[in-house]
Scaffold this motif. Structure first.
Motif, mmCIF file in Angstrom:
data_model
loop_
_atom_site.group_PDB
_atom_site.id
_atom_site.type_symbol
_atom_site.label_atom_id
_atom_site.label_comp_id
_atom_site.label_asym_id
_atom_site.label_seq_id
_atom_site.Cartn_x
_atom_site.Cartn_y
_atom_site.Cartn_z
ATOM 1 N N ARG A 165 0.812 -1.214 0.000
ATOM 2 C CA ARG A 165 0.000 0.000 0.000
ATOM 3 C C ARG A 165 0.847 1.267 0.000
ATOM 4 O O ARG A 165 0.353 2.353 -0.325
ATOM 5 C CB ARG A 165 -0.949 -0.021 1.199
ATOM 6 C CG ARG A 165 -2.014 -1.127 1.091
ATOM 7 C CD ARG A 165 -2.674 -1.427 2.409
ATOM 8 N NE ARG A 165 -3.367 -0.270 2.937
ATOM 9 C CZ ARG A 165 -3.730 -0.146 4.214
ATOM 10 N NH1 ARG A 165 -3.462 -1.132 5.080
ATOM 11 N NH2 ARG A 165 -4.369 0.926 4.621
ATOM 12 N N LEU A 168 0.516 2.844 -3.224
ATOM 13 C CA LEU A 168 -0.845 3.162 -3.642
ATOM 14 C C LEU A 168 -1.316 4.429 -2.933
ATOM 15 O O LEU A 168 -0.761 4.831 -1.907
ATOM 16 C CB LEU A 168 -1.788 2.002 -3.307
ATOM 17 C CG LEU A 168 -1.418 0.639 -3.895
ATOM 18 C CD1 LEU A 168 -2.246 -0.460 -3.231
ATOM 19 C CD2 LEU A 168 -1.621 0.625 -5.400
ATOM 20 N N ASP A 174 -10.044 2.657 -4.598
ATOM 21 C CA ASP A 174 -10.272 2.086 -5.927
ATOM 22 C C ASP A 174 -9.307 0.941 -6.234
ATOM 23 O O ASP A 174 -9.637 0.027 -6.992
ATOM 24 C CB ASP A 174 -10.139 3.171 -7.004
ATOM 25 C CG ASP A 174 -11.333 4.112 -7.014
ATOM 26 O OD1 ASP A 174 -12.351 3.767 -6.379
ATOM 27 O OD2 ASP A 174 -11.231 5.181 -7.638
ATOM 28 N N TRP A 175 -8.106 0.992 -5.641
ATOM 29 C CA TRP A 175 -7.131 -0.079 -5.907
ATOM 30 C C TRP A 175 -7.676 -1.433 -5.472
ATOM 31 O O TRP A 175 -7.437 -2.445 -6.136
ATOM 32 C CB TRP A 175 -5.807 0.215 -5.206
ATOM 33 C CG TRP A 175 -5.877 0.225 -3.702
ATOM 34 C CD1 TRP A 175 -6.053 1.311 -2.896
ATOM 35 C CD2 TRP A 175 -5.802 -0.909 -2.828
ATOM 36 N NE1 TRP A 175 -6.089 0.941 -1.572
ATOM 37 C CE2 TRP A 175 -5.926 -0.421 -1.495
ATOM 38 C CE3 TRP A 175 -5.625 -2.276 -3.030
ATOM 39 C CZ2 TRP A 175 -5.893 -1.261 -0.387
ATOM 40 C CZ3 TRP A 175 -5.583 -3.113 -1.925
ATOM 41 C CH2 TRP A 175 -5.723 -2.610 -0.608
#
Length: 277
Positions: A165, A168, A174-175
Motif C-alpha cells: 500500500r 498506492l 479504488d485499488w
C-alpha cells in the motif's frame, strides 16, 4: 509425504561418496536392527519418510507410527532390520529429519490445543516464514500438528501488506476494487495495524482483515464492529501468537490465528538404538 527424489537428495548430502567409516571397518554386510524412540512427549512427524529412507538404503522396515501421532517418552515409533551399511547410511539423516519436523509438529499441536480449548472451531494457520529450502518439511509438520498453511507462497493468494500500500494512494479505495475485478475468484486479504484502518478497508471491500500485532482487546473490538456486516469479513489475528497467548486471542471471536511460532520450535529429541542382529 516427501518424494523419493527428495529423500535421495537428503541422503546424498550426507554421504556423497559413501560411508567411509562403515566401509573401512568392513561391517557393512553384517545384519543389524535399528529403533527410533521419543525421549520426551512429542508429536511425531516424518516417521514415514525416515522409514522410506531406510528402505531406499536397503533395510526392511518392521513398524512405523504415523505422522501426527502423540507419543509418550520412551515410545518406539520406527524399527527396521538390514545390512549395517544400510542402517548407518540412513540413521543420522532420518533421525535429524524426524527431530526437526516433530519439533514443529509438537509446538503446532500446543498452539492448536490452547486455542481450541477456548474456541473449538478456530483455525490455526502457519505463515510461509519457514527456513528457506525446507518448505516441504515445514508444511508436513504443520499439518501433522493439526494446523494449516496460511500461505504456501506468493503465487496463489492475494495478501496486501502495508508495504504494498506504500505504492498506492492511501485515501483511494479504488485499488482494492480494481484488484478484486482482476482476480474475481480470489479473496483479498489485507493486513492492517489498527482498528480504524481495518474498518476503512472493510468498507472498501476487503474479504479478510489480518490484524497485525493488535492486542487481544483490540482484536475483540474489531470482531464486534464487523460482526453484523453481511457477509461478515473473516478476521484473522497475526503477529506474535504462540502457545502462551493463543487462548487469549481465540477468546476474541476471530476466525483465524496466524502464527510463525512453530518454525522456531526446538527440535524434538529422538533416541536411536542400533544393534547387531
Amino acid at each position: 509425504m516427501l518424494s523419493d527424489a527428495r529423500l535421495d537428495e537428503l541422503l546424498l548430502q550426507d554421504a556423497p561418496h559413501g560411508d567411509l567409516t562403515t566401509e573401512a571397518l568392513g561391517i557393512g554386510g553384517l545384519r543389524g536392527r535399528i529403533a527410533f524412540a521419543a525421549r520426551a512427549d512429542m508429536v511425531v512427524c516424518c516417521s514415514e519418510e525416515a522409514a522410506r529412507m531406510l528402505e531406499r538404503c536397503g533395510a526392511t522396515v518392521g513398524a512405523v507410527t504415523a505422522s501426527g501421532t502423540a507419543l509418550a517418552a520412551g515410545e518406539v515409533f520406527l524399527t527396521a532390520e538390514g545390512p549395517a551399511a544400510a542402517l548407518h547410511h540412513a540413521w543420522k539423516v532420518a533421525q535429524t529429519l524426524v527431530e526437526y519436523a516433530s519439533g514443529i509438529a509438537t509446538r503446532t499441536r500446543r498452539i492448536v490445543a490452547a486455542a481450541r480449548a477456548v474456541a473449538p472451531g478456530i483455525a490455526v494457520a502457519c505463515t510461509r516464514k519457514n527456513f528457506p529450502g525446507t518448505k516441504d518439511v515445514a508444511v508436513r509438520a504443520v499439518r501433522a500438528g493439526g494446523a494449516r498453511m496460511h500461505r504456501l507462497g506468493l503465487s496463489e493468494t492475494l495478501l496486501v501488506f502495508p508495504e504494498h500500500r506504500a505504492f498506492l494512494d492511501p485515501a483511494d479505495g479504488d485499488w482494492l476494487r480494481a484488484l478484486k475485478a482482476r482476480e474475481p475468484e480470489r479473496k483479498v486479504v489485507v493486513e492492517v495495524a489498527d482498528a480504524h484502518d481495518a474498518l476503512d478497508l472493510l468498507r472498501a471491500g476487503a474479504d479478510v482483515l489480518q490484524l497485525e500485532k493488535l492486542a487481544p482487546d483490540a482484536v475483540a473490538a474489531v470482531v464486534a464492529l464487523t460482526r453484523d456486516r453481511v457477509p461478515p469479513p473473516v478476521v484473522a489475528a497475526a503477529g506474535g501468537i504462540d502457545e502462551g497467548n493463543a487462548a487469549a486471542y481465540a477468546a476474541t471471536g476471530c476466525a483465524v490465528l496466524v502464527t510463525s511460532a512453530p518454525f522456531f520450535a526446538r527440535p524434538s529429541d529422538v533416541k536411536v538404538t542400533l544393534t547387531a542382529a
